[in-house]
Design a protein around this motif. Structure first.
Motif, mmCIF file in Angstrom:
data_model
loop_
_atom_site.group_PDB
_atom_site.id
_atom_site.type_symbol
_atom_site.label_atom_id
_atom_site.label_comp_id
_atom_site.label_asym_id
_atom_site.label_seq_id
_atom_site.Cartn_x
_atom_site.Cartn_y
_atom_site.Cartn_z
ATOM 1 N N GLY A 68 0.786 -1.221 0.000
ATOM 2 C CA GLY A 68 0.000 0.000 0.000
ATOM 3 C C GLY A 68 0.818 1.272 0.000
ATOM 4 O O GLY A 68 0.273 2.364 -0.129
ATOM 5 N N VAL A 69 2.136 1.149 0.150
ATOM 6 C CA VAL A 69 3.024 2.319 0.128
ATOM 7 C C VAL A 69 3.568 2.498 -1.282
ATOM 8 O O VAL A 69 4.092 1.552 -1.873
ATOM 9 N N GLU A 70 3.434 3.690 -1.815
ATOM 10 C CA GLU A 70 3.961 4.006 -3.137
ATOM 11 C C GLU A 70 4.965 5.145 -3.023
ATOM 12 O O GLU A 70 4.693 6.153 -2.377
ATOM 13 N N CYS A 71 6.124 4.980 -3.644
ATOM 14 C CA CYS A 71 7.175 5.995 -3.597
ATOM 15 C C CYS A 71 7.615 6.347 -5.010
ATOM 16 O O CYS A 71 7.744 5.453 -5.854
ATOM 17 N N TRP A 72 7.846 7.625 -5.232
ATOM 18 C CA TRP A 72 8.367 8.111 -6.503
ATOM 19 C C TRP A 72 9.687 8.815 -6.230
ATOM 20 O O TRP A 72 9.784 9.652 -5.332
ATOM 21 N N VAL A 73 10.729 8.443 -6.985
ATOM 22 C CA VAL A 73 12.070 8.965 -6.760
ATOM 23 C C VAL A 73 12.595 9.591 -8.041
ATOM 24 O O VAL A 73 12.442 9.027 -9.129
ATOM 25 N N ASP A 74 13.213 10.752 -7.926
ATOM 26 C CA ASP A 74 13.912 11.382 -9.034
ATOM 27 C C ASP A 74 15.294 11.784 -8.537
ATOM 28 O O ASP A 74 15.405 12.601 -7.606
ATOM 29 N N ASP A 75 16.341 11.198 -9.132
ATOM 30 C CA ASP A 75 17.694 11.578 -8.726
ATOM 31 C C ASP A 75 18.354 12.508 -9.740
ATOM 32 O O ASP A 75 19.559 12.748 -9.671
ATOM 33 N N PHE A 76 17.543 13.050 -10.660
ATOM 34 C CA PHE A 76 17.991 14.111 -11.576
ATOM 35 C C PHE A 76 19.260 13.717 -12.330
ATOM 36 O O PHE A 76 20.164 14.521 -12.511
ATOM 37 N N ALA A 77 19.295 12.457 -12.785
ATOM 38 C CA ALA A 77 20.527 11.926 -13.358
ATOM 39 C C ALA A 77 20.545 11.888 -14.883
ATOM 40 O O ALA A 77 21.595 11.624 -15.470
ATOM 41 N N ASP A 78 19.401 12.105 -15.553
ATOM 42 C CA ASP A 78 19.386 11.902 -16.997
ATOM 43 C C ASP A 78 19.488 13.198 -17.789
ATOM 44 O O ASP A 78 19.444 13.175 -19.021
ATOM 45 N N GLY A 79 19.623 14.342 -17.119
ATOM 46 C CA GLY A 79 19.807 15.601 -17.811
ATOM 47 C C GLY A 79 18.537 16.230 -18.342
ATOM 48 O O GLY A 79 18.587 17.310 -18.940
ATOM 49 N N MET A 80 17.384 15.586 -18.113
ATOM 50 C CA MET A 80 16.107 16.114 -18.578
ATOM 51 C C MET A 80 15.135 16.176 -17.416
ATOM 52 O O MET A 80 14.991 15.205 -16.665
ATOM 53 N N ILE A 81 14.461 17.303 -17.249
ATOM 54 C CA ILE A 81 13.521 17.463 -16.145
ATOM 55 C C ILE A 81 12.312 16.570 -16.395
ATOM 56 O O ILE A 81 11.689 16.628 -17.462
ATOM 57 N N ALA A 82 11.979 15.721 -15.431
ATOM 58 C CA ALA A 82 10.906 14.739 -15.578
ATOM 59 C C ALA A 82 9.557 15.426 -15.754
ATOM 60 O O ALA A 82 9.302 16.500 -15.221
ATOM 61 N N GLY A 83 8.674 14.759 -16.507
ATOM 62 C CA GLY A 83 7.362 15.313 -16.785
ATOM 63 C C GLY A 83 6.463 15.414 -15.568
ATOM 64 O O GLY A 83 5.433 16.101 -15.612
ATOM 65 N N GLU A 84 6.838 14.748 -14.472
ATOM 66 C CA GLU A 84 6.030 14.840 -13.246
ATOM 67 C C GLU A 84 6.184 16.180 -12.539
ATOM 68 O O GLU A 84 5.442 16.486 -11.602
ATOM 69 N N TRP A 85 7.181 16.972 -12.966
ATOM 70 C CA TRP A 85 7.413 18.286 -12.350
ATOM 71 C C TRP A 85 6.737 19.382 -13.168
ATOM 72 O O TRP A 85 6.853 19.413 -14.393
ATOM 73 N N CYS A 86 6.048 20.291 -12.488
ATOM 74 C CA CYS A 86 5.520 21.500 -13.102
ATOM 75 C C CYS A 86 6.416 22.657 -12.674
ATOM 76 O O CYS A 86 6.584 22.896 -11.468
ATOM 77 N N ILE A 87 7.004 23.357 -13.634
ATOM 78 C CA ILE A 87 8.018 24.366 -13.372
ATOM 79 C C ILE A 87 7.391 25.767 -13.441
ATOM 80 O O ILE A 87 6.628 26.072 -14.362
ATOM 81 N N ALA A 88 7.732 26.614 -12.475
ATOM 82 C CA ALA A 88 7.316 28.022 -12.471
ATOM 83 C C ALA A 88 8.541 28.873 -12.161
ATOM 84 O O ALA A 88 9.219 28.641 -11.154
ATOM 85 N N LEU A 89 8.832 29.847 -13.015
ATOM 86 C CA LEU A 89 10.039 30.655 -12.876
ATOM 87 C C LEU A 89 9.716 32.131 -13.069
ATOM 88 O O LEU A 89 9.084 32.508 -14.050
ATOM 89 N N ASP A 90 10.151 32.965 -12.144
ATOM 90 C CA ASP A 90 10.106 34.405 -12.338
ATOM 91 C C ASP A 90 11.282 34.831 -13.209
ATOM 92 O O ASP A 90 12.289 34.106 -13.305
ATOM 93 N N PRO A 91 11.208 36.021 -13.847
ATOM 94 C CA PRO A 91 12.348 36.500 -14.631
ATOM 95 C C PRO A 91 13.619 36.546 -13.784
ATOM 96 O O PRO A 91 13.586 36.913 -12.608
ATOM 97 N N GLY A 92 14.736 36.133 -14.392
ATOM 98 C CA GLY A 92 16.001 36.139 -13.682
ATOM 99 C C GLY A 92 16.321 34.839 -12.978
ATOM 100 O O GLY A 92 17.374 34.719 -12.333
ATOM 101 N N ILE A 93 15.429 33.838 -13.078
ATOM 102 C CA ILE A 93 15.676 32.516 -12.496
ATOM 103 C C ILE A 93 15.474 31.480 -13.593
ATOM 104 O O ILE A 93 14.447 31.487 -14.282
ATOM 105 N N VAL A 94 16.451 30.609 -13.784
ATOM 106 C CA VAL A 94 16.366 29.545 -14.785
ATOM 107 C C VAL A 94 16.631 28.209 -14.107
ATOM 108 O O VAL A 94 17.246 28.146 -13.036
ATOM 109 N N VAL A 95 16.157 27.140 -14.716
ATOM 110 C CA VAL A 95 16.319 25.804 -14.138
ATOM 111 C C VAL A 95 16.860 24.854 -15.195
ATOM 112 O O VAL A 95 16.510 24.948 -16.378
ATOM 113 N N ASP A 96 17.740 23.952 -14.787
ATOM 114 C CA ASP A 96 18.221 22.892 -15.655
ATOM 115 C C ASP A 96 18.606 21.693 -14.797
ATOM 116 O O ASP A 96 18.432 21.715 -13.575
ATOM 117 N N GLU A 97 19.116 20.633 -15.449
ATOM 118 C CA GLU A 97 19.433 19.400 -14.728
ATOM 119 C C GLU A 97 20.825 18.911 -15.140
ATOM 120 O O GLU A 97 20.966 17.908 -15.824
#
Length: 330
Positions: A135-164
């Motif tokens: 009954g326990v479900e876990c989701w893990v992302d170790d940010f190892a493949d260089g692409m932001i996973a589709g499970e993440w919704c990204i929000a950025l103000d001007p002057g802030i950028v995100v990458d992996e």
């Protein structure tokens, strides 16, 4: 002065000591116990547990009685203090070594009813995957493949950028690109799908925190529009912050110790939302409890950065691994 056995954090300052075994814990001729929190305790008949933490302990545990198994330390939202900042910032158990821990705990490789591992997603490489058992479900992302996973919704103000890059989820603060007349700014990755808060656990392993400006932070936050609880590192301090549906408040400030505060976690329990930190992802230290009845509540988890004003120079907050588990029970 040499730091001696074990790990001493800030030898010229707070001298917090992390033990690895009972043999590391001594006060003169008195032998102590290396608790699951990673700190030493010593015999004290005035404590119900018979053990009291020593002076070289981080946060509120210094010289406190060691809790008996099953005890919790709940703190009311009424203790919330000064405002954290913007009310538009995104969404973001008590000390335990239970099977919900990270970095080698059973939930990282659960077994199904036939005794075999159950993994979905890219779990074979450990980059992005989910596991389930009992009954326990876990989701893990170790940010190892260089692409932001589709499970993440990204929000950025001007002057802030995100990458992996290099196995990290990195938020860069670029003050030269800050919006005209813009004061505060935030960048976050929020789990796109909501999950039941009760019986959940969201934990993140820090890779780096902002260093240039005292008013920029790296954070983990969990909750919904009615209530949220988070942990942040800002200006050399770790603190918890709460959202009560109208405003943020900062609570439970303590000096930031990189070796001790490597993992941050917010869990949904019968007592409410609980914030903790850990040096290894297994032994957790309680920071703050936002008391609430979470029955039927859903929410999201977010990691990212926030700045109260334009940073003094380029900076970053980055994260090495994230794990969210649900179905853990209250």
């Amino acid at each position: 002065m040499a730091c001696g056995l074990g790990i001493i954090l800030g030898c010229t300052g707070s001298s917090v000591f992390l033990c690895g075994s009972d043999g590391d814990c001594r006060q003169g001729d008195v032998s102590g116990v290396c608790q699951a929190t990673g700190y030493c305790s010593f015999p004290d008949d005035t404590c119900e547990s018979g053990q009291r933490y020593g002076v070289h302990v981080g946060g509120s545990l210094a010289e406190a009685c060691v809790e008996l198994p099953g005890e919790t330390e709940a703190t009311s939202d009424d203790e919330a203090g000064t405002s954290r900042g913007s009310t538009s910032s995104p969404l973001t158990s008590t000390t335990t070594t239970s099977s919900t821990g990270l970095d080698g705990a059973p939930t990282t490789e659960p077994l199904d009813d036939e005794g075999t591992s159950t993994t979905t997603g890219d779990g074979s490489s450990g980059e992005v995957g989910s596991t389930s058992a009992g009954g326990v479900e876990c989701w893990v992302d170790d940010f190892a493949d260089g692409m932001i996973a589709g499970e993440w919704c990204i929000a950025l103000d001007p002057g802030i950028v995100v990458d992996e890059p290099r196995g990290h989820l990195r938020f860069e603060l670029l003050p030269m690109q800050w919006g005209m007349g813009m004061g505060e700014g935030a960048g976050d990755a929020t789990t796109c799908d909501a999950f039941p808060l009760l019986g959940s656990s969201s934990a993140v392993l820090l890779a780096s925190v902002p260093q240039v400006s005292n008013y920029t932070e790296a954070f983990l936050e969990v909750g919904n529009d009615a209530r949220r609880l988070g942990l942040a590192i800002q200006g050399g301090e770790l603190y918890a912050f709460v959202w009560n549906g109208m405003a943020y408040g900062g609570v439970s400030w303590q000096p930031y110790m990189p070796a001790a505060h490597r993992w941050l976690r917010v869990s949904g329990t019968d007592q409410g939302l609980v914030a903790e930190y850990s040096h290894d992802g297994v032994a957790w230290v309680h920071v703050y409890t936002s008391a609430a009845d979470l029955s039927g509540d859903e929410g999201q988890a977010a990691i990212g950065t926030w700045a109260a004003m334009v940073p003094l120079g380029p900076d970053e907050a980055s994260f090495e691994e994230f794990e969210r588990c649900t179905g853990l029970g209250g």
